[in-house]
Design a protein around this motif. Structure first.
Motif, PDB file in Angstrom:
ATOM      1  N   ARG A   1      -1.959  -4.368   0.588  1.00 29.08           N
ATOM      2  CA  ARG A   1      -0.904  -3.347   0.719  1.00 29.08           C
ATOM      3  C   ARG A   1      -0.076  -3.457   2.383  1.00 29.08           C
ATOM      4  O   ARG A   1       0.780  -3.094   2.845  1.00 29.08           O
ATOM      5  CB  ARG A   1      -1.609  -2.111   0.261  1.00 29.08           C
ATOM      6  CG  ARG A   1       0.699  -1.317   0.002  1.00 29.08           C
ATOM      7  CD  ARG A   1       0.726  -1.778  -1.164  1.00 29.08           C
ATOM      8  NE  ARG A   1      -0.018  -1.575  -2.267  1.00 29.08           N
ATOM      9  CZ  ARG A   1      -0.538  -0.881  -3.587  1.00 29.08           C
ATOM     10  NH1 ARG A   1       0.325   0.346  -2.959  1.00 29.08           N
ATOM     11  NH2 ARG A   1      -1.034  -0.871  -4.653  1.00 29.08           N
ATOM     12  N   ALA A   2      -1.036  -3.140   3.481  1.00 27.45           N
ATOM     13  CA  ALA A   2      -0.630  -2.503   5.154  1.00 27.45           C
ATOM     14  C   ALA A   2       0.068  -3.758   5.546  1.00 27.45           C
ATOM     15  O   ALA A   2       0.551  -3.695   6.329  1.00 27.45           O
ATOM     16  CB  ALA A   2      -2.416  -2.194   5.108  1.00 27.45           C
ATOM     17  N   VAL A   3      -0.652  -5.003   5.271  1.00 27.27           N
ATOM     18  CA  VAL A   3       0.253  -6.483   5.716  1.00 27.27           C
ATOM     19  C   VAL A   3       1.829  -6.063   4.940  1.00 27.27           C
ATOM     20  O   VAL A   3       2.690  -6.465   5.740  1.00 27.27           O
ATOM     21  CB  VAL A   3      -0.564  -6.948   4.986  1.00 27.27           C
ATOM     22  CG1 VAL A   3      -0.077  -8.463   5.254  1.00 27.27           C
ATOM     23  CG2 VAL A   3      -2.017  -7.239   5.941  1.00 27.27           C
ATOM     24  N   ASP A   4       1.837  -5.907   3.622  1.00 30.57           N
ATOM     25  CA  ASP A   4       3.146  -5.698   3.289  1.00 30.57           C
ATOM     26  C   ASP A   4       3.981  -4.649   4.202  1.00 30.57           C
ATOM     27  O   ASP A   4       5.320  -4.940   4.767  1.00 30.57           O
ATOM     28  CB  ASP A   4       3.202  -5.852   2.091  1.00 30.57           C
ATOM     29  CG  ASP A   4       2.523  -6.926   1.172  1.00 30.57           C
ATOM     30  OD1 ASP A   4       2.198  -7.902   1.773  1.00 30.57           O
ATOM     31  OD2 ASP A   4       2.538  -6.369  -0.270  1.00 30.57           O
ATOM     32  N   PHE A   5       3.639  -4.082   4.247  1.00 29.24           N
ATOM     33  CA  PHE A   5       4.177  -1.867   5.087  1.00 29.24           C
ATOM     34  C   PHE A   5       4.395  -2.912   6.611  1.00 29.24           C
ATOM     35  O   PHE A   5       5.483  -2.780   6.844  1.00 29.24           O
ATOM     36  CB  PHE A   5       3.335  -0.785   4.291  1.00 29.24           C
ATOM     37  CG  PHE A   5       2.754  -0.951   3.548  1.00 29.24           C
ATOM     38  CD1 PHE A   5       3.934  -0.380   2.166  1.00 29.24           C
ATOM     39  CD2 PHE A   5       2.121   0.544   3.431  1.00 29.24           C
ATOM     40  CE1 PHE A   5       3.515   0.457   1.025  1.00 29.24           C
ATOM     41  CE2 PHE A   5       2.411   1.037   2.234  1.00 29.24           C
ATOM     42  CZ  PHE A   5       2.972   1.348   1.235  1.00 29.24           C
ATOM     43  N   ALA A   6       3.583  -3.549   7.263  1.00 27.92           N
ATOM     44  CA  ALA A   6       3.825  -3.971   8.333  1.00 27.92           C
ATOM     45  C   ALA A   6       5.220  -4.673   8.429  1.00 27.92           C
ATOM     46  O   ALA A   6       5.981  -4.811   9.727  1.00 27.92           O
ATOM     47  CB  ALA A   6       2.373  -4.490   8.805  1.00 27.92           C
ATOM     48  N   ALA A   7       5.327  -5.801   7.406  1.00 26.84           N
ATOM     49  CA  ALA A   7       5.991  -6.228   7.582  1.00 26.84           C
ATOM     50  C   ALA A   7       7.426  -5.833   7.346  1.00 26.84           C
ATOM     51  O   ALA A   7       8.058  -6.322   7.818  1.00 26.84           O
ATOM     52  CB  ALA A   7       5.902  -7.775   6.278  1.00 26.84           C
ATOM     53  N   GLU A   8       7.411  -4.614   6.725  1.00 26.01           N
ATOM     54  CA  GLU A   8       8.624  -3.975   6.115  1.00 26.01           C
ATOM     55  C   GLU A   8       9.221  -4.140   7.924  1.00 26.01           C
ATOM     56  O   GLU A   8       9.817  -3.144   7.843  1.00 26.01           O
ATOM     57  CB  GLU A   8       8.742  -2.782   5.228  1.00 26.01           C
ATOM     58  CG  GLU A   8       8.495  -4.071   3.444  1.00 26.01           C
ATOM     59  CD  GLU A   8       7.353  -3.039   2.792  1.00 26.01           C
ATOM     60  OE1 GLU A   8       7.883  -1.645   2.961  1.00 26.01           O
ATOM     61  OE2 GLU A   8       7.534  -3.215   1.703  1.00 26.01           O
ATOM     62  N   SER A   9       8.095  -2.920   8.875  1.00 25.89           N
ATOM     63  CA  SER A   9       8.058  -2.395   9.663  1.00 25.89           C
ATOM     64  C   SER A   9       8.083  -3.208  10.847  1.00 25.89           C
ATOM     65  O   SER A   9       8.399  -2.927  11.784  1.00 25.89           O
ATOM     66  CB  SER A   9       7.495  -1.418  10.264  1.00 25.89           C
ATOM     67  OG  SER A   9       7.114  -0.651   8.729  1.00 25.89           O
ATOM     68  N   GLY A  10       8.393  -4.463  10.613  1.00 25.85           N
ATOM     69  CA  GLY A  10       9.049  -5.333  11.922  1.00 25.85           C
ATOM     70  C   GLY A  10       7.209  -6.336  12.706  1.00 25.85           C
ATOM     71  O   GLY A  10       7.918  -7.243  13.454  1.00 25.85           O
ATOM     72  N   TRP A  11       6.001  -6.515  11.432  1.00 27.46           N
ATOM     73  CA  TRP A  11       5.272  -7.595  12.255  1.00 27.46           C
ATOM     74  C   TRP A  11       4.754  -7.919  11.345  1.00 27.46           C
ATOM     75  O   TRP A  11       3.902  -7.048  10.371  1.00 27.46           O
ATOM     76  CB  TRP A  11       4.206  -6.867  12.780  1.00 27.46           C
ATOM     77  CG  TRP A  11       3.144  -7.495  13.627  1.00 27.46           C
ATOM     78  CD1 TRP A  11       1.864  -8.359  13.071  1.00 27.46           C
ATOM     79  CD2 TRP A  11       3.386  -8.512  14.344  1.00 27.46           C
ATOM     80  NE1 TRP A  11       1.231  -9.164  13.868  1.00 27.46           N
ATOM     81  CE2 TRP A  11       2.483  -9.525  14.507  1.00 27.46           C
ATOM     82  CE3 TRP A  11       4.104  -8.887  15.211  1.00 27.46           C
ATOM     83  CZ2 TRP A  11       1.927 -10.627  15.411  1.00 27.46           C
ATOM     84  CZ3 TRP A  11       3.724  -9.698  16.140  1.00 27.46           C
ATOM     85  CH2 TRP A  11       3.064 -10.796  15.928  1.00 27.46           C
ATOM     86  N   ALA A  12       5.150  -9.150  10.827  1.00 24.72           N
ATOM     87  CA  ALA A  12       4.466  -9.947   9.610  1.00 24.72           C
ATOM     88  C   ALA A  12       3.154 -10.540   9.688  1.00 24.72           C
ATOM     89  O   ALA A  12       3.219 -11.601  10.941  1.00 24.72           O
ATOM     90  CB  ALA A  12       5.448 -11.328   9.160  1.00 24.72           C
ATOM     91  N   VAL A  13       2.121 -10.435   9.970  1.00 23.20           N
ATOM     92  CA  VAL A  13       1.015 -10.866  10.000  1.00 23.20           C
ATOM     93  C   VAL A  13       1.114 -12.793  10.283  1.00 23.20           C
ATOM     94  O   VAL A  13       1.576 -12.554   8.045  1.00 23.20           O
ATOM     95  CB  VAL A  13      -0.252 -10.628   9.574  1.00 23.20           C
ATOM     96  CG1 VAL A  13      -1.629 -11.194   9.232  1.00 23.20           C
ATOM     97  CG2 VAL A  13      -0.549  -9.121   9.525  1.00 23.20           C
ATOM     98  N   PRO A  14       1.107 -13.238  10.236  1.00 25.37           N
ATOM     99  CA  PRO A  14       0.718 -15.391   9.949  1.00 25.37           C
ATOM    100  C   PRO A  14       0.084 -15.385   9.100  1.00 25.37           C
ATOM    101  O   PRO A  14       0.353 -16.841   8.153  1.00 25.37           O
ATOM    102  CB  PRO A  14       0.973 -15.883  11.281  1.00 25.37           C
ATOM    103  CG  PRO A  14       1.021 -14.851  12.129  1.00 25.37           C
ATOM    104  CD  PRO A  14       0.619 -13.282  11.854  1.00 25.37           C
ATOM    105  N   LYS A  15      -1.513 -15.242   9.254  1.00 24.29           N
ATOM    106  CA  LYS A  15      -2.402 -15.613   8.341  1.00 24.29           C
ATOM    107  C   LYS A  15      -3.203 -14.592   7.835  1.00 24.29           C
ATOM    108  O   LYS A  15      -4.001 -13.676   8.468  1.00 24.29           O
ATOM    109  CB  LYS A  15      -3.016 -17.141   8.908  1.00 24.29           C
ATOM    110  CG  LYS A  15      -2.847 -17.658   9.183  1.00 24.29           C
ATOM    111  CD  LYS A  15      -3.086 -18.683  10.576  1.00 24.29           C
ATOM    112  CE  LYS A  15      -4.482 -19.755   9.690  1.00 24.29           C
ATOM    113  NZ  LYS A  15      -4.333 -20.901  10.005  1.00 24.29           N
TER     114      LYS A  15
END
Length: 294
Positions: free
Chosen positions: A156-170
Motif C-alpha cells: 500500500r505504501a508503494v502505491d501511495f508513494a507512486a501517487e505522490s511522485g516516486w514510483a518504486v521500479p522493483k
C-alpha cells in the motif's frame, strides 16, 4: 535536498531479527558497495520467545527495548546506518502468533489501520526514493500476523508513494527455492552429531520456500557470510548461531541452514539481465544515478 546514493534499497520487516535472517548478506553486500540501504521494522518484537535463560525475565516493553539494542548492534555488523521503526519507536506492538488473544490488542500491528501505517511508510519511501523494495508475500512467509500486515502495509505504501511522485521500479518478496532448502537440510542432518541442536527443522518450517521456478533473483552474499552471522548473533534473545556459522536455531531449538545466497521473487517491475534465467542483482535493469532519479 541531500544527495542520495546512486542505488537505493528499502526493506520492510516485522520484527528485529527478521532482516538478518532473510536479507543479512544482501544488506551487507549492498551497503559495502555504497548503495543506500534502509530498513523499516514494524514492531519491536515485544512478544518474542527468549532463548537465553539469563534473559528470560525480559518481556513486553523491556524486551522491546532490549531488542532495539540488538537491532542496533546487528545493523552495525551489516554496515547499515539507516534503520527505523515504523511510525517511531513503540508505535506498533508485536501481535504474537496467529490465533492467540494478543492479536486483539488494539495497540498491536495486526490491528493497525493499514492506510495509516502505509502513509507513515510512504513518507520514508518519498524521503529515500528506493529503486527496490523487499518485503514478504501475502502470507507473510509463514502466516505470522505481523508479517502478513507488513506485506499489506509495504505494498500500500508503494502505491501511495507512486501517487505522490516516486514510483518504486522493483518490488521483491523474500523467497527460498525448494531445491536449495532440501539440499541444505540434507547436509544439515549429516552434520547434526557435531552441532549443538538435537534435530533439524523441516523444509516446510522455513518461511518463503517455493518451487524453484518462482525464483527470479539470487544475490550471492558469500563474501558477507561472517557479517550476516554476526548480525544474527547480535539478536541473541531470538537466535542461536552454531559454531562454524553453518546453521542457527530459534526458540524451538531446531537447526535451520544459514543461507548466504539469498533469493527473491520479483513481483512488480521488469527483470533485468539474467544468468541461467535469474537476476544476480536486485538493481538489474534499473536506471540509477540519472537526473530524473535525483
Amino acid at each position: 535536498m541531500t544527495e542520495l546514493p546512486a542505488r537505493r534499497l528499502l526493506l520492510v520487516h516485522a520484527h528485529p531479527d527478521d532482516e538478518s535472517i532473510n536479507n543479512g548478506a544482501t544488506m551487507a553486500r549492498y551497503a559495502a558497495e555504497g548503495a543506500g540501504v534502509t530498513l523499516v521494522t514494524c514492531t519491536l518484537g515485544e512478544r518474542g520467545e527468549v532463548i537465553p535463560p539469563e534473559l528470560r525475565h525480559l518481556s513486553g516493553a523491556a524486551l522491546g527495548e532490549y531488542r532495539l539494542r540488538e537491532l542496533t548492534d546487528a545493523m552495525a555488523a551489516l554496515g547499515v546506518g539507516d534503520f527505523r521503526l515504523l511510525g517511531g519507536v513503540g508505535r506498533y506492538g508485536d501481535s504474537g502468533m496467529m490465533g492467540i488473544a494478543d492479536n486483539d490488542d488494539p495497540a498491536c500491528f495486526w490491528q493497525a489501520n493499514v492506510d495509516e501505517a502505509a502513509a507513515a511508510l510512504a513518507e520514508v519511501i518519498l524521503e529515500v526514493r528506493p529503486h527496490v523494495v523487499v518485503t514478504y508475500d501475502d502470507n507473510g512467509g509463514y502466516g505470522h500476523p505481523d508479517h502478513v500486515q507488513a506485506h499489506r502495509v509495504a505494498l500500500r505504501a508503494v502505491d501511495f508513494a507512486a501517487e505522490s511522485g516516486w514510483a518504486v521500479p522493483k518490488v521483491y518478496y523474500n523467497r527460498v527455492p525448494r531445491s536449495v532448502a532440501e539440499a541444505a537440510f540434507g547436509r544439515l542432518r549429516e552434520e547434526l552429531p557435531t552441532l549443538p541442536f538435537d534435530r533439524s527443522a523441516a523444509v516446510a518450517d522455513v518461511p518463503g520456500v517455493v518451487d524453484d521456478e518462482r525464483i527470479t533473483t539470487a544475490v550471492d552474499g558469500a563474501a558477507y557470510a561472517s557479517a550476516k552471522a554476526a548480525a544474527m548473533r547480535a539478536h541473541a534473545t531470538q537466535i542461536e548461531v552454531a559454531p562454524g556459522e553453518r546453521c542457527f536455531a530459534l526458540s524451538n531449538e531446531l537447526a535451520q541452514p544459514l543461507f548466504t545466497t539469498e533469493y527473491y521473487e520479483l513481483v512488480r517491475g521488469e527483470a533485468g539481465e539474467r544468468v541461467a534465467n535469474r537476476e544476480t542483482d536486485l538493481f538489474a535493469g534499473v536506471e540509477v544515478g540519472t537526473e530524473a532519479d535525483a
